[in-house]
Write a protein that holds these residues in place. Structure first.
Motif, PDB file in Angstrom:
ATOM      1  N   UNK A  62      80.622  36.794 -46.910  1.00  0.00           N
ATOM      2  CA  UNK A  62      80.889  35.366 -46.743  1.00  0.00           C
ATOM      3  C   UNK A  62      79.565  34.660 -46.528  1.00  0.00           C
ATOM      4  N   UNK A  63      79.343  33.579 -47.276  1.00  0.00           N
ATOM      5  CA  UNK A  63      78.134  32.767 -47.126  1.00  0.00           C
ATOM      6  C   UNK A  63      78.516  31.298 -47.205  1.00  0.00           C
ATOM      7  N   UNK A  64      78.004  30.484 -46.268  1.00  0.00           N
ATOM      8  CA  UNK A  64      78.246  29.042 -46.348  1.00  0.00           C
ATOM      9  C   UNK A  64      77.018  28.277 -45.886  1.00  0.00           C
ATOM     10  N   UNK A  65      76.825  27.120 -46.505  1.00  0.00           N
ATOM     11  CA  UNK A  65      75.721  26.223 -46.163  1.00  0.00           C
ATOM     12  C   UNK A  65      76.198  24.797 -46.391  1.00  0.00           C
ATOM     13  N   UNK A  66      76.190  23.980 -45.327  1.00  0.00           N
ATOM     14  CA  UNK A  66      76.620  22.589 -45.424  1.00  0.00           C
ATOM     15  C   UNK A  66      75.794  21.742 -44.461  1.00  0.00           C
ATOM     16  N   UNK A  67      75.733  20.440 -44.745  1.00  0.00           N
ATOM     17  CA  UNK A  67      75.131  19.514 -43.793  1.00  0.00           C
ATOM     18  C   UNK A  67      76.037  18.300 -43.649  1.00  0.00           C
ATOM     19  N   UNK A  68      75.768  17.513 -42.609  1.00  0.00           N
ATOM     20  CA  UNK A  68      76.616  16.368 -42.296  1.00  0.00           C
ATOM     21  C   UNK A  68      75.745  15.148 -42.070  1.00  0.00           C
ATOM     22  N   UNK A  69      75.955  14.122 -42.894  1.00  0.00           N
ATOM     23  CA  UNK A  69      75.205  12.877 -42.773  1.00  0.00           C
ATOM     24  C   UNK A  69      76.199  11.728 -42.753  1.00  0.00           C
ATOM     25  N   UNK A  70      76.743  11.390 -41.571  1.00  0.00           N
ATOM     26  CA  UNK A  70      77.789  10.367 -41.498  1.00  0.00           C
ATOM     27  C   UNK A  70      77.277   9.004 -41.925  1.00  0.00           C
ATOM     28  N   UNK A  71      78.144   8.252 -42.614  1.00  0.00           N
ATOM     29  CA  UNK A  71      77.754   6.913 -43.063  1.00  0.00           C
ATOM     30  C   UNK A  71      77.611   5.950 -41.897  1.00  0.00           C
ATOM     31  N   UNK A  72      78.396   6.170 -40.838  1.00  0.00           N
ATOM     32  CA  UNK A  72      78.296   5.330 -39.640  1.00  0.00           C
ATOM     33  C   UNK A  72      78.350   6.235 -38.420  1.00  0.00           C
ATOM     34  N   UNK A  73      77.200   6.750 -37.975  1.00  0.00           N
ATOM     35  CA  UNK A  73      77.184   7.727 -36.883  1.00  0.00           C
ATOM     36  C   UNK A  73      77.464   7.097 -35.523  1.00  0.00           C
ATOM     37  N   UNK A  74      78.678   6.551 -35.372  1.00  0.00           N
ATOM     38  CA  UNK A  74      79.070   6.001 -34.081  1.00  0.00           C
ATOM     39  C   UNK A  74      79.676   7.075 -33.207  1.00  0.00           C
ATOM     40  N   UNK A  75      80.350   6.657 -32.147  1.00  0.00           N
ATOM     41  CA  UNK A  75      80.948   7.613 -31.235  1.00  0.00           C
ATOM     42  C   UNK A  75      82.304   8.065 -31.752  1.00  0.00           C
ATOM     43  N   UNK A  76      82.569   9.353 -31.591  1.00  0.00           N
ATOM     44  CA  UNK A  76      83.855   9.912 -31.973  1.00  0.00           C
ATOM     45  C   UNK A  76      84.642  10.290 -30.744  1.00  0.00           C
ATOM     46  N   UNK A  77      85.417  11.355 -30.861  1.00  0.00           N
ATOM     47  CA  UNK A  77      86.200  11.812 -29.725  1.00  0.00           C
ATOM     48  C   UNK A  77      85.284  12.271 -28.598  1.00  0.00           C
ATOM     49  N   UNK A  78      85.725  12.088 -27.370  1.00  0.00           N
ATOM     50  CA  UNK A  78      84.983  12.461 -26.166  1.00  0.00           C
ATOM     51  C   UNK A  78      83.701  11.656 -26.015  1.00  0.00           C
ATOM     52  N   UNK A  79      83.603  10.486 -26.697  1.00  0.00           N
ATOM     53  CA  UNK A  79      82.448   9.625 -26.546  1.00  0.00           C
ATOM     54  C   UNK A  79      81.189  10.149 -27.196  1.00  0.00           C
ATOM     55  N   UNK A  80      81.302  11.139 -28.078  1.00  0.00           N
ATOM     56  CA  UNK A  80      80.141  11.719 -28.742  1.00  0.00           C
ATOM     57  C   UNK A  80      80.088  11.254 -30.185  1.00  0.00           C
ATOM     58  N   UNK A  81      78.903  11.415 -30.785  1.00  0.00           N
ATOM     59  CA  UNK A  81      78.823  11.183 -32.217  1.00  0.00           C
ATOM     60  C   UNK A  81      79.719  12.194 -32.921  1.00  0.00           C
ATOM     61  N   UNK A  82      80.341  11.820 -34.042  1.00  0.00           N
ATOM     62  CA  UNK A  82      81.260  12.740 -34.713  1.00  0.00           C
ATOM     63  C   UNK A  82      80.545  13.998 -35.179  1.00  0.00           C
ATOM     64  N   UNK A  83      81.122  15.143 -34.856  1.00  0.00           N
ATOM     65  CA  UNK A  83      80.587  16.435 -35.268  1.00  0.00           C
ATOM     66  C   UNK A  83      81.741  17.264 -35.822  1.00  0.00           C
TER      67      UNK A  83
END
Length: 318
Positions: A62-83
């Motif tokens: 198994x091999x995986x490679x991904x990245x995350x670049x949110x269009x609007x990096x605001x706060x998500x659940x638990x008051x954190x940036x979405x992850x």
């Protein structure tokens, strides 16, 4: 490499199936990344496509490679940036339990992998070593299971990791099973329970961001490389060659060769996917998920004697 003549490498891949999840490389939201179960999935535009159906049994990778670049990096659940959470799910479609054993493997996101030259966002690198180093050392991360038994007609989460905003995650695992199973990679809002992860599989909806779906004809014609999202056969490539460094000078052996760049050799070195998503690249090639062991000299070369044999091992997907 200037002035060097490239040498062709004659060898062969083994037949271990390796699941590669690299499409979409940029994860923009929850959904299925890849699922090898029988069925149909739907893109964010409503395009229906068949899963790259394949049952694993015995040795697998198994091999995986991904990245995350949110269009609007605001706060998500638990008051954190979405992850988002990325999860690998093992699916047992049969009527008897299936046991999996992991021999070596690692998962690293941007906060865990030690890249001391950057320390982005003021975060000090953590962890014992990058993913590839762990694999070369033959180690298994302590938070990965050495063994997992999936009950009949059930599914279990094999691993999960957070994908930090503006961050990257890499993962590689090698194991074996005593029965047939399917693998799926899923993106879900973090923190995600097992049931939330399974619900995205049941939705049959792909994670958004599969931009190459608009270039399917160009992919088939070899004009666009795309990313790899499928199963390729081969976790090891073995070959050997003979070369006298004293008499012939430096040795240049391209390990990855494609129809676009063969380094003057005229021969390619890839393992094509045997099961692939519609927007998957036609060739599994490149540095993602590929382990290149260094050439090692087996015997000394006596002056005037025969040139030594140099064994080469290239592990694809691991």
């Amino acid at each position: 490499m200037a002035g060097q003549t490239a040498r062709v490498l004659q060898g062969s891949f083994n037949t271990v199936p390796v699941l590669h999840s690299n499409q979409p490389e940029a994860v923009n939201g929850p959904g299925i990344l890849i699922d090898t179960s029988l069925g149909i999935v739907y893109s964010e535009t409503g395009l229906a496509m068949a899963n790259p159906t394949l049952r694993f049994e015995g040795p697998f990778g198994l091999h995986f490679h991904h990245f995350y670049s949110p269009s609007s990096p605001g706060q998500g659940r638990l008051g954190r940036r979405p992850e988002p959470s990325l999860a690998a799910v093992v699916i047992n479609p049969g009527g008897v339990p299936v046991r999996l054993r992991l021999f070596r493997g690692a998962v690293r996101n941007s906060f865990a992998a030690p890249y001391p030259g950057h320390q982005l966002l003021g975060v000090n690198p953590l962890g014992p070593g990058p993913t590839a180093v762990q694999m070369l050392w033959g180690r298994l991360d302590p938070d990965l299971p050495e063994e997992l038994t999936v009950p009949p007609r059930s599914r279990l989460v094999l691993l999960r990791t957070d994908l930090p905003a503006l961050g990257v995650v890499n993962g590689m695992q090698l194991g074996e099973s005593d029965g047939p199973f399917h693998l799926a990679m899923v993106a879900a809002p973090s923190p995600a329970t097992d049931e939330e992860i399974f619900s995205h599989i049941d939705s049959r909806r792909l994670a958004p961001g599969r931009t190459y779906l608009t270039q399917l004809e160009a992919i088939e014609r070899g004009l666009v490389f795309s990313r790899v999202s499928g199963v390729a056969l081969g976790d090891t490539y073995q070959a050997s060659l003979s070369h006298d460094l004293e008499r012939k000078g430096p040795l240049h052996v391209p390990l990855t060769r494609t129809v676009r760049q063969s380094f003057g050799i005229g021969k390619i070195l890839v393992n094509r996917p045997v099961a692939r998503m519609l927007d998957c690249a036609l060739e599994n090639v490149g540095t993602y998920g590929v382990r290149f062991d260094p050439l090692q000299r087996q015997t000394p070369t006596p002056r005037g004697g025969a040139a030594p044999e140099w064994p080469l091992h290239q592990a694809s997907g691991l």
